[in-house]
Design an enzyme around this catalytic site. Structure first.
Site, PDB file in Angstrom:
ATOM      1  N   SER A  57       0.867  -1.129  -0.051  1.00 30.40           N
ATOM      2  CA  SER A  57       0.190  -0.052  -0.070  1.00 30.40           C
ATOM      3  C   SER A  57       0.887   1.151  -0.031  1.00 30.40           C
ATOM      4  O   SER A  57       2.132   1.147   0.205  1.00 30.40           O
ATOM      5  CB  SER A  57      -0.934  -0.040   1.170  1.00 30.40           C
ATOM      6  OG  SER A  57      -0.068   0.319   2.405  1.00 30.40           O
ATOM      7  N   ASP A  99      -1.178  -1.630  -4.178  1.00 32.81           N
ATOM      8  CA  ASP A  99      -2.475  -1.502  -3.682  1.00 32.81           C
ATOM      9  C   ASP A  99      -2.907   0.060  -3.481  1.00 32.81           C
ATOM     10  O   ASP A  99      -2.361   0.749  -2.742  1.00 32.81           O
ATOM     11  CB  ASP A  99      -2.533  -2.304  -1.980  1.00 32.81           C
ATOM     12  CG  ASP A  99      -3.868  -2.623  -1.614  1.00 32.81           C
ATOM     13  OD1 ASP A  99      -4.540  -2.772  -2.429  1.00 32.81           O
ATOM     14  OD2 ASP A  99      -4.026  -2.784  -0.416  1.00 32.81           O
ATOM     15  N   ASP A 121      -6.911   3.539  -8.083  1.00 30.67           N
ATOM     16  CA  ASP A 121      -8.123   3.553  -7.294  1.00 30.67           C
ATOM     17  C   ASP A 121      -8.757   5.078  -7.519  1.00 30.67           C
ATOM     18  O   ASP A 121      -8.587   6.055  -6.825  1.00 30.67           O
ATOM     19  CB  ASP A 121      -7.680   3.242  -5.895  1.00 30.67           C
ATOM     20  CG  ASP A 121      -9.357   3.490  -5.048  1.00 30.67           C
ATOM     21  OD1 ASP A 121     -10.212   3.596  -5.657  1.00 30.67           O
ATOM     22  OD2 ASP A 121      -9.113   2.814  -3.806  1.00 30.67           O
ATOM     23  N   ASN A 271      -8.601  -9.643  -1.447  1.00 33.53           N
ATOM     24  CA  ASN A 271      -7.494  -9.137  -0.671  1.00 33.53           C
ATOM     25  C   ASN A 271      -7.602  -9.162   0.888  1.00 33.53           C
ATOM     26  O   ASN A 271      -8.929  -9.001   1.451  1.00 33.53           O
ATOM     27  CB  ASN A 271      -7.626  -7.424  -0.930  1.00 33.53           C
ATOM     28  CG  ASN A 271      -7.124  -7.135  -2.540  1.00 33.53           C
ATOM     29  OD1 ASN A 271      -6.956  -7.929  -3.171  1.00 33.53           O
ATOM     30  ND2 ASN A 271      -7.214  -5.742  -2.666  1.00 33.53           N
ATOM     31  N   ILE A 272      -6.813  -9.547   1.538  1.00 32.48           N
ATOM     32  CA  ILE A 272      -6.482  -9.878   2.888  1.00 32.48           C
ATOM     33  C   ILE A 272      -5.656  -9.195   3.574  1.00 32.48           C
ATOM     34  O   ILE A 272      -4.104  -9.231   3.258  1.00 32.48           O
ATOM     35  CB  ILE A 272      -6.530 -11.333   3.261  1.00 32.48           C
ATOM     36  CG1 ILE A 272      -8.049 -12.085   2.700  1.00 32.48           C
ATOM     37  CG2 ILE A 272      -6.636 -11.553   4.816  1.00 32.48           C
ATOM     38  CD1 ILE A 272      -8.014 -13.511   2.595  1.00 32.48           C
ATOM     39  N   ASP A 273      -5.645  -8.287   4.320  1.00 34.51           N
ATOM     40  CA  ASP A 273      -4.844  -7.606   5.142  1.00 34.51           C
ATOM     41  C   ASP A 273      -5.014  -7.755   6.812  1.00 34.51           C
ATOM     42  O   ASP A 273      -4.147  -8.126   7.617  1.00 34.51           O
ATOM     43  CB  ASP A 273      -4.495  -6.256   4.677  1.00 34.51           C
ATOM     44  CG  ASP A 273      -3.384  -5.263   5.460  1.00 34.51           C
ATOM     45  OD1 ASP A 273      -2.768  -5.763   6.077  1.00 34.51           O
ATOM     46  OD2 ASP A 273      -3.223  -4.112   5.139  1.00 34.51           O
TER      47      ASP A 273
HETATM   48  P1  13P Z   1      -9.107  -6.115   4.836  1.00 36.63           P
HETATM   49  O1  13P Z   1      -8.869  -4.621   5.711  1.00 36.63           O
HETATM   50  O2  13P Z   1     -10.516  -6.705   4.979  1.00 36.63           O
HETATM   51  O3  13P Z   1      -7.974  -7.063   5.177  1.00 36.63           O
HETATM   52  O4  13P Z   1      -8.790  -5.704   3.331  1.00 36.63           O
HETATM   53  C1  13P Z   1      -7.481  -5.422   2.784  1.00 36.63           C
HETATM   54  C2  13P Z   1      -7.508  -4.677   1.453  1.00 36.63           C
HETATM   55  O5  13P Z   1      -8.691  -4.759   0.883  1.00 36.63           O
HETATM   56  C3  13P Z   1      -6.354  -4.509   0.860  1.00 36.63           C
HETATM   57  O6  13P Z   1      -6.459  -3.678  -0.254  1.00 36.63           O
HETATM   58  O1  G3H Z   2      -6.850  -1.360   1.864  1.00 37.41           O
HETATM   59  C1  G3H Z   2      -5.837  -1.150   2.587  1.00 37.41           C
HETATM   60  C2  G3H Z   2      -5.162  -2.028   3.095  1.00 37.41           C
HETATM   61  O2  G3H Z   2      -5.288  -2.857   4.177  1.00 37.41           O
HETATM   62  C3  G3H Z   2      -3.582  -1.430   3.349  1.00 37.41           C
HETATM   63  O3  G3H Z   2      -3.683  -0.677   4.551  1.00 37.41           O
HETATM   64  O4  G3H Z   2      -2.866   1.692   3.926  1.00 37.41           O
HETATM   65  O5  G3H Z   2      -2.909   0.802   6.138  1.00 37.41           O
HETATM   66  O6  G3H Z   2      -1.150   0.064   4.699  1.00 37.41           O
HETATM   67  P1  G3H Z   2      -2.619   0.725   5.081  1.00 37.41           P
HETATM   68 ZN    ZN Z   3      -8.545  -2.703  -0.419  1.00 34.42          ZN
END
Ligand code: 13P
Ligand code: G3H
Ligand code: ZN
Length: 336
Positions: A57, A99, A121, A271-273
């Protein structure tokens, strides 16, 4: 000095998305900001023979430094290759992806520093502005064989500096025009998933709008669709965090059976963060609570990395159905 992703050993998303749409699975897109997360992602995906999209990101770039991330990405490819050779496993395809790119300039800078895929985006802009900036990024990216993800519709939740109170679902009647005008390679849509750890209150029954997804698929058959905000907010991790001194609010995420269903459709990137953040924090808090004398970061970051790896392996096997798909993609890449 500019570097191209092919020299770093990355691939773009084109072939893996074709395979994902054809064979009904989704490629995991996991975010990383540091070495432990990167190691957990790459080793979990190598062990499960899954393709993977390593997501960076804007926040990650600010946190870890762009040049360092580029070298870490290159190091991860080498680590994966050596480990595969040593253990008699096949190599897996790795994508380095921006991202939520929020400007043409940021996308260009990533393309020049070794990214094989970028997201522009423009979902917070007007439809016309979104089309214009996405088209401009695609024109530049395709000159370097970098693939581009665009977005239509706005997810609720917090992402970087942008937060939205409410979902604005993607309008199915716009997708065909957007895809053909911009030339994007994949499209992120808003169908009820949301960013962050606080998605739904307990007692709410989260339902992603699979009906909207079906309508979108009918209008752009076989076109790769992306789901953001797809963490499931593991309740055991939330409980451990709060038992060990944390103060997270109660919340539930996207049910895994709904993601499983989505992965079998045109959704080919999930997407999973946040789930990774929760699992890592739970392990670190547990160690701090049980061993207050500990002060060597390896003694808590190492177990946190192991816990992350276990989570990613389970997602690949049980949710995204991406486990075991790397050999087919590598074969298709050799033939491409
Ligand atoms: P989450 O916050 O649900 O993990 O989504 C991550 C995401 O969309 C990163 O682009
Ligand atoms: O969609 C967002 C991601 O989870 C990235 O999060 O901007 O805090 O790194 P961040
Ligand atoms: Zn996202």
């Amino acid at each position: 000095m500019a570097v191209h992703y092919k020299g770093l050993g990355f691939v773009n998303t084109r072939v893996m998305f074709q395979e994902a749409v054809k064979d009904n699975f989704a490629v995991p897109a996991y975010n990383f900001n540091n070495m432990e997360q990167l190691q957990a992602i790459v080793t979990a995906c190598l062990d499960t023979q899954s393709p993977v999209i390593l997501q960076v990101s804007k926040g990650a770039r600010n946190y870890a430094d762009q040049t360092l991330l580029q070298y870490m990405g290159q190091g991860a490819v080498e680590m994966m290759k050596q480990s595969a050779r040593r253990r008699g496993l096949g190599e897996i395809p790795l994508v380095l992806h921006l991202d939520h790119g929020d400007s043409y300039e940021l996308c260009v800078s990533c393309i020049e520093s070794g990214f094989s895929s970028v997201m522009i985006d423009g979902s917070h802009l007007s439809y016309e502005e979104n089309v214009a900036v996405t088209k401009k990024v695609v024109a530049h990216a395709h000159d370097f064989d970098v693939t581009v993800e665009g977005e239509l519709g706005v997810l609720a939740g917090v992402e970087d500096e942008v937060s939205a109170e409410q979902h604005t679902y993607t309008k199915p009647e716009e997708v065909r025009d957007f895809v053909s005008q911009t030339g994007v390679d994949s499209l992120a849509i808003a169908i009820g998933t949301s960013h962050g750890a606080y998605k739904f209150k307990p007692g709410q029954h989260p339902e992603i709008r699979l009906d909207i997804l079906r309508e979108i698929e009918e209008r752009i058959p076989g076109f790769p669709v992306v789901l953001h905000g797809s963490s499931s907010v593991p309740q055991d991790a939330v409980a451990t965090i709060n038992r060990c001194g944390g103060r997270l609010k109660d919340s539930v995420g996207i049910p895994e059976d709904q993601l499983r269903q989505a992965a079998q459709s045109a959704v080919c990137k999930i997407n999973i963060d946040s789930d990774g953040r929760l699992v890592m924090t739970a392990k670190i808090r547990e160690i701090f609570a049980e061993k207050p004398e500990e002060f060597d970061p390896r003694k808590y970051l190492g177990p946190a990395r192991d816990a992350l790896k276990v989570m990613y392996m389970r997602k690949n096997r049980e949710v995204l159905a991406s486990a075991g798909r790397a050999p087919g993609i590598m074969k298709a890449l050799r033939g491409a």
